[in-house]
Scaffold this active site. Sequence first.
Site: not given
Length: 826
Positions: A495-496, A498, A512, A608, A491-493
């Site tokens: 913050f950075g 995963v 993460k 959030d 995954g990508k978010g």
Amino acid sequence: MEDQPLILLLLLVFFSSYQLPSSAYTLPDKYFINCGSNIDINITSRTYVGDMNSGHVSFTKENSYVVDNNPASNTPPALYQTARIFRKKSSYNFKIDSNGSYLVRLHFFGLSNLPTSVFNISAAGFVLLHNFTVQNSDKTAVIKEFILSIPIGEFSIHLVPQGSSFAFVNAIELFPAPPDFINDEHSDDHKGRLSPAFHTIHRINVGGPTLTPENDTLLRTWLPDDPYLYNVHTAINKQDLSAQPNYMAPVNKFIAPAPVYMTAKEMNIDTSRQSNNFNVTWSYDVTRNARHLVRVHFCDIVSSSLSNFQFLLYIDNYLSPEINPYQATGLLATPFYVDFVVVSDDSGFMNISIGPDSRSLVKTAFLNGVEIMEMMGESDFVKSKQKSVFIIVVPVVLGVGGLVLVCIFGGLLFIILRSKKLKSIETPEWLPLTAYKGSTHSNRKKSQQSTRSREGTINASPVPDLNLGLKIPFFEIQLATSNFDTKLLIGKGGFGDVYRGTLRTGIKVAVKRSKPGSGQGLPEFQTEIMVLSRIRHLHLVSLIGYCDEMSEMILVYEFMEKGTLREHLYNSELPCLSWKQRLEICIGAARGLNYLHRGATGGIIHRDVKSTNILLDENFVAKVADFGLSRSGPPDQSHVSTDVKGTFGYLDPDYFRTQQLTEKSDVYSFGVVLLEVLCARPAIDPTLPMDQVNLAEWGMLYKKKGLLEQILDPSIKPQINPNSLRKFADIAEKCLEEDAADRPTMSDVAWDLEYALQLQQTAVVQESHEDSTTNVSGMLLPFIQRLPSMTAQFQSDDTSIIREDDSCSLLSTGEVFSQLKIDDAR
């Protein structure tokens, strides 16, 4: 992918832990050649024979020699007063009596009456020096050392002038190396895969002075380490000159002389500092994009007694197996060494670091010596476009008599099992160090400044109240994720990225990682640690640990096998969730949020809440995640925030308008999640007509018109009990009230969702005139909410620190309804 530089190949080379010491070896007498002379010179107990006098050495006839004509006051050492000069391709020829590895040293000294020259030198099928020139401005000899595998017969060293230039050499050394000096013969998997040719780049006496050939058993020169040390304040010199090192097989005085093992660099521990979590780092210039054999020497002269002591070694900031002096030797002041094969990147530098191991009782590290040798030529082991990593642990086994035999077989078994296990750690690439380590240097000064700045950030945690008990060393995270292998990216978010990973304990984790070195997201990183280190709940994702070493910001969570709730609702190939599963997931998430609001010390507002921050474990148990934007404080107190944060589409309009943050903002966001669950579409979809873009507005419009069934997820429409649907829709509507004061608490939301599930599970098929959720709700809910024992029971269950079962645990609901004696929830 192919244009990224090769960064690192770590291979612990198999050395014989069961060979006899090389005590039978003595430094041979041949060949030591004084080139361009008929005079024999005795130096360091060796006689360098004039090449005109040697009956065992021949050289090409088309040559000349030169004698230095400097005044006596500037006369160079006797060995460098003459040289043999070749104007055409020429060679020295030697007779070799036995197969094996040979040390070859070529001495060059630019005499004052010699112009600058450019030439190549080759031997044994390898180009040893290419376009080589000697600049003797400081009037010191240039000595090039090689280790070559040479068979019986004639061995030739070819000198080839470039263009109109010439080639020359002042002296040559050629003699057999000690047995097992460099050996990979004891590995079936890697036998014969090391290069048969090595060029010594660096030989460093760490923590000690220069060692000249007079001090070395093989006539080597060892240089001090200080010029290569990044930050001189991170290490101190240690020495123990009182006794000779305890050489035990397979280490002997020919591996390294006693002075190397009698001095060391140790971490400069400052007892006044809160944290001494730093590395001591040396930077060595090396050949770009080439394989190097790196030999690191250890001898514990820093400890006063045997102890449970291990520390960490990094090469270019990638972890090697931990260094444990007593597992290796079992004795103080007993030398051992470890070899690695390292592929350098295109920076032209290689970093070697030592640092403390958080699991060790003794928090220090030391190093005695370093040798770096370029492995010349190409072998099948390394392909130019393949970037694989093999880490094979080979302990040095010591003992006497029967103990040696026991250790031999035990060590061999360990090697076999360990190598088979770790060969599976292969990644298509190592991430470029420049992305987060600052290891691409334009010059040494720049790299030293970069490192000093970097080390200044890792002496302590970013904020003083982070939970140090949760700190995980960076190397452990590298191992867990196969050095952030892109194949493990899940995954990508904001913050950075995963990654999926597995700790050495076998625990599966989600890692993460913020963009290395960016510094962005530091407040969120700190908040996440502070929040999750205080709380534990079945429906909140657990923080396993974090890493803040070397400008890294990494969070390690329990691994959630089924991913995010959103992935199971839309735009995914995953199986569709049933209505019952969706209800149970919503109940779990509501419980988790209720614990944050009411059960956690001081109360916590998530800020959030959204479907991507609700994760599912292997049993589809929901857990709320991502607490980077969380705020702490009493649950009924408003927070004035000039910096409104959240995710568009989930953001509480009352919070946005008034900037008053309360727990009811989470309730609003959760209401949007409920509509996502019901309709299986995003909170914001700009591709839709204007009146449908915002899910909250669109869903509530259809609810008020009595048309909610028209926007349901078609895959679950046949499954939904109308009573359950109406109750669920009522809950969503209450959560999405414009005025925050009109919204329910998360405790009420969780309770109502439990009721919606109970309605779904009813086994009695109601008559059409009985099918009225409104009537049922109106009769029962006020009565239920007036039961103090029921509310107390729910709160007690919900605020438990850890729940043993992994199910959604509807026991409390069943008990409630059984106490109310409502058959089939009617």
